[in-house]
Write a protein that holds these residues in place. Sequence first.
Motif, mmCIF file in Angstrom:
data_model
loop_
_atom_site.group_PDB
_atom_site.id
_atom_site.type_symbol
_atom_site.label_atom_id
_atom_site.label_comp_id
_atom_site.label_asym_id
_atom_site.label_seq_id
_atom_site.Cartn_x
_atom_site.Cartn_y
_atom_site.Cartn_z
ATOM 1 N N LEU A 354 1.025 -1.358 0.100
ATOM 2 C CA LEU A 354 0.019 -0.018 -0.021
ATOM 3 C C LEU A 354 0.954 1.123 0.015
ATOM 4 N N ASP A 355 1.898 1.112 0.805
ATOM 5 C CA ASP A 355 2.716 2.597 0.979
ATOM 6 C C ASP A 355 3.719 2.732 -0.212
ATOM 7 N N ARG A 356 4.189 1.575 -0.981
ATOM 8 C CA ARG A 356 5.011 1.578 -2.009
ATOM 9 C C ARG A 356 4.407 1.617 -3.495
ATOM 10 N N LEU A 357 3.537 0.881 -3.543
ATOM 11 C CA LEU A 357 2.963 0.856 -4.901
ATOM 12 C C LEU A 357 1.164 0.970 -5.036
ATOM 13 N N GLY A 358 0.786 1.272 -4.011
ATOM 14 C CA GLY A 358 -0.672 1.437 -3.784
ATOM 15 C C GLY A 358 -1.601 0.216 -4.042
ATOM 16 N N PRO A 359 -2.723 0.641 -3.674
ATOM 17 C CA PRO A 359 -3.905 -0.743 -3.746
ATOM 18 C C PRO A 359 -4.218 -1.385 -4.940
ATOM 19 N N ASP A 360 -3.673 -0.791 -6.201
ATOM 20 C CA ASP A 360 -3.913 -1.719 -7.338
ATOM 21 C C ASP A 360 -2.824 -2.854 -7.147
ATOM 22 N N ALA A 361 -1.657 -2.987 -6.291
ATOM 23 C CA ALA A 361 -0.874 -4.020 -6.357
ATOM 24 C C ALA A 361 -1.402 -5.537 -5.638
ATOM 25 N N PHE A 362 -2.500 -5.161 -4.970
ATOM 26 C CA PHE A 362 -3.033 -6.074 -4.321
ATOM 27 C C PHE A 362 -3.564 -7.411 -5.081
ATOM 28 N N PRO A 363 -4.383 -7.276 -6.189
ATOM 29 C CA PRO A 363 -4.796 -8.295 -6.689
ATOM 30 C C PRO A 363 -3.747 -9.093 -7.575
ATOM 31 N N TRP A 364 -2.607 -8.354 -8.017
ATOM 32 C CA TRP A 364 -1.744 -8.893 -8.675
ATOM 33 C C TRP A 364 -0.559 -9.923 -7.980
ATOM 34 N N SER A 365 -0.518 -9.180 -6.354
ATOM 35 C CA SER A 365 0.058 -10.205 -5.630
ATOM 36 C C SER A 365 -0.477 -11.385 -5.113
ATOM 37 N N VAL A 366 -1.766 -11.454 -5.326
ATOM 38 C CA VAL A 366 -2.750 -12.670 -5.151
ATOM 39 C C VAL A 366 -2.528 -13.797 -6.224
ATOM 40 N N LEU A 367 -2.292 -13.034 -7.400
ATOM 41 C CA LEU A 367 -2.180 -14.036 -8.399
ATOM 42 C C LEU A 367 -0.815 -14.604 -8.667
ATOM 43 N N ALA A 368 0.298 -13.990 -8.081
ATOM 44 C CA ALA A 368 1.641 -14.132 -8.104
ATOM 45 C C ALA A 368 1.855 -15.397 -6.830
ATOM 46 N N LEU A 369 0.934 -15.446 -5.735
ATOM 47 C CA LEU A 369 1.189 -16.403 -4.428
ATOM 48 C C LEU A 369 0.504 -17.593 -5.009
ATOM 49 N N LEU A 370 -0.850 -17.441 -5.534
ATOM 50 C CA LEU A 370 -1.613 -18.730 -5.940
ATOM 51 C C LEU A 370 -1.121 -19.667 -6.993
ATOM 52 N N ALA A 371 -0.175 -19.244 -7.825
ATOM 53 C CA ALA A 371 0.559 -20.109 -8.781
ATOM 54 C C ALA A 371 1.125 -21.199 -8.125
ATOM 55 N N PRO A 372 1.885 -20.979 -7.293
ATOM 56 C CA PRO A 372 2.683 -22.234 -6.353
ATOM 57 C C PRO A 372 1.572 -23.012 -5.693
ATOM 58 N N VAL A 373 0.567 -22.335 -4.961
ATOM 59 C CA VAL A 373 -0.291 -23.059 -4.359
ATOM 60 C C VAL A 373 -0.879 -24.230 -5.223
ATOM 61 N N LEU A 374 -1.530 -23.582 -6.564
ATOM 62 C CA LEU A 374 -2.042 -24.619 -7.148
ATOM 63 C C LEU A 374 -1.294 -25.878 -7.725
ATOM 64 N N ALA A 375 0.165 -25.258 -7.925
ATOM 65 C CA ALA A 375 1.228 -26.297 -8.550
ATOM 66 C C ALA A 375 1.341 -27.491 -7.392
ATOM 67 N N VAL A 376 1.333 -27.249 -6.240
ATOM 68 C CA VAL A 376 1.412 -28.076 -4.988
ATOM 69 C C VAL A 376 0.474 -28.852 -4.744
ATOM 70 N N VAL A 377 -0.893 -28.230 -4.772
ATOM 71 C CA VAL A 377 -1.817 -29.178 -4.676
ATOM 72 C C VAL A 377 -2.055 -30.253 -5.743
ATOM 73 N N ILE A 378 -1.755 -29.986 -6.886
ATOM 74 C CA ILE A 378 -1.734 -30.733 -8.279
ATOM 75 C C ILE A 378 -0.588 -31.935 -7.877
ATOM 76 N N ALA A 379 0.360 -31.516 -7.489
ATOM 77 C CA ALA A 379 1.562 -32.343 -7.269
ATOM 78 C C ALA A 379 1.353 -33.424 -6.023
ATOM 79 N N ALA A 380 0.497 -32.895 -5.227
ATOM 80 C CA ALA A 380 0.452 -33.742 -4.103
ATOM 81 C C ALA A 380 -0.760 -34.935 -4.002
ATOM 82 N N ARG A 381 -0.648 -35.595 -5.093
ATOM 83 C CA ARG A 381 -1.666 -36.622 -5.477
ATOM 84 C C ARG A 381 -1.661 -37.665 -4.449
#
Length: 393
Positions: A354-381
């Motif tokens: 919020l202080d450095r990039l503003g609120p527009d950065a929030f959804p992009w940070s979510v997308l960046a974090l969810l990519a490895p989450v999806l990969a781990v769930v798929i791999a942990a079969r």
Amino acid sequence: MRNDTTQKLPLPALLALATAVFITSLTETLPAGVLPAMGADLGVGESAMGQSVTIYAIGTALTAIPLSAATAGWRRKRLLLTAMAGFAVANTVTAASASYPLTMAARFVAGVAAGLAWALLAGYARRMAPVALQGKAVAVVMTGIPIALSLGVPAGTFLGEVLGWRVTFTLITVLAAVLVGWIAALVPDYPGQRRDGRTPILRALTVPGVAPVLFVTLVYVLAHTILYTYIATFLDRLGMGGSTDLVLLVFGAASMASIWIVGARIDRRLRALTIAATVLFAAAAAVLAIPADSRALVYLAAALWGLGWGGVPTLLQTAVADAGGDAADSAQAMLVTLWNAAMAGGGVVGGILLDRLGPDAFPWSVLALLAPVLAVVIAARAHGFPAERSRTT
């Protein structure tokens, strides 16, 4: 021996635990809805006031494992009553405080009480239910989260605007006092663990499947918290600051639908549901990242987010308990710690963004974090997120 085909869930007791979850969730997330008012009243900025969520989560993250170990031998009802009393005291101080440091201290104490509660609630619910209904029992208890988000936070936000945010914290204290009597009257008691039957906390990490579930917990909750803690600020930038309560209502209603779906299907579709939850949250973030002046898209994103988030606590607590086996209590304590470390980290990372990039950065940070989450769930079969749950869990 219990007959799992005929025994019913002990709903009055499970609803008491759901109310405990409601209180913990509402106490933790309420500042997100009244952040500007709290900050103005206590003389600090919004990013500083956002750390009231962080300090709560730090209190839980720092104490969940040591307190779980120290109280492992306590009877379960005594431990739960102690936690609820802690919430009553902490919220009373928060409501009365005119000092930012005192408010933060009270929030830390509330986080400690949450550490006590969260480390035992899922296991408590599973012990009250027959094996075939354990997933549903946890789902019933976890309804406290979407109800807190769909009704509690919007109602608290509205009351905060009309009567002041202190009124809401006072009402939470009253509810905690009522719940103490409810638990004492209707919730069955269980003994703690014998000293020779306890699994060292860190040994649970060596159990196959536990580590992937804990990773998913840490990163998914971090993504959620970054966006949720500063949702009022994000909406304000879109010109929807006055609609925060409605957006949270849509989010919470979708969360309630999500937990109903998860409760009905978790015993056979835990893996698919976890993948779907991640994809839905990512879709919501993608919609919010689109630079469009559309209220309809914001409400759509809130609905997708709620559908993704609502069942996640049930999915992750069930997954870690299943994977942990005999070390389930230790695995649960680690999940609680990482969950709240992510809550604390979300408040800090969100404040920096919020202080450095503003609120527009929030959804992009979510997308960046969810990519490895999806990969781990798929791999942990094989372990962690198997296609089929064991019927002997």
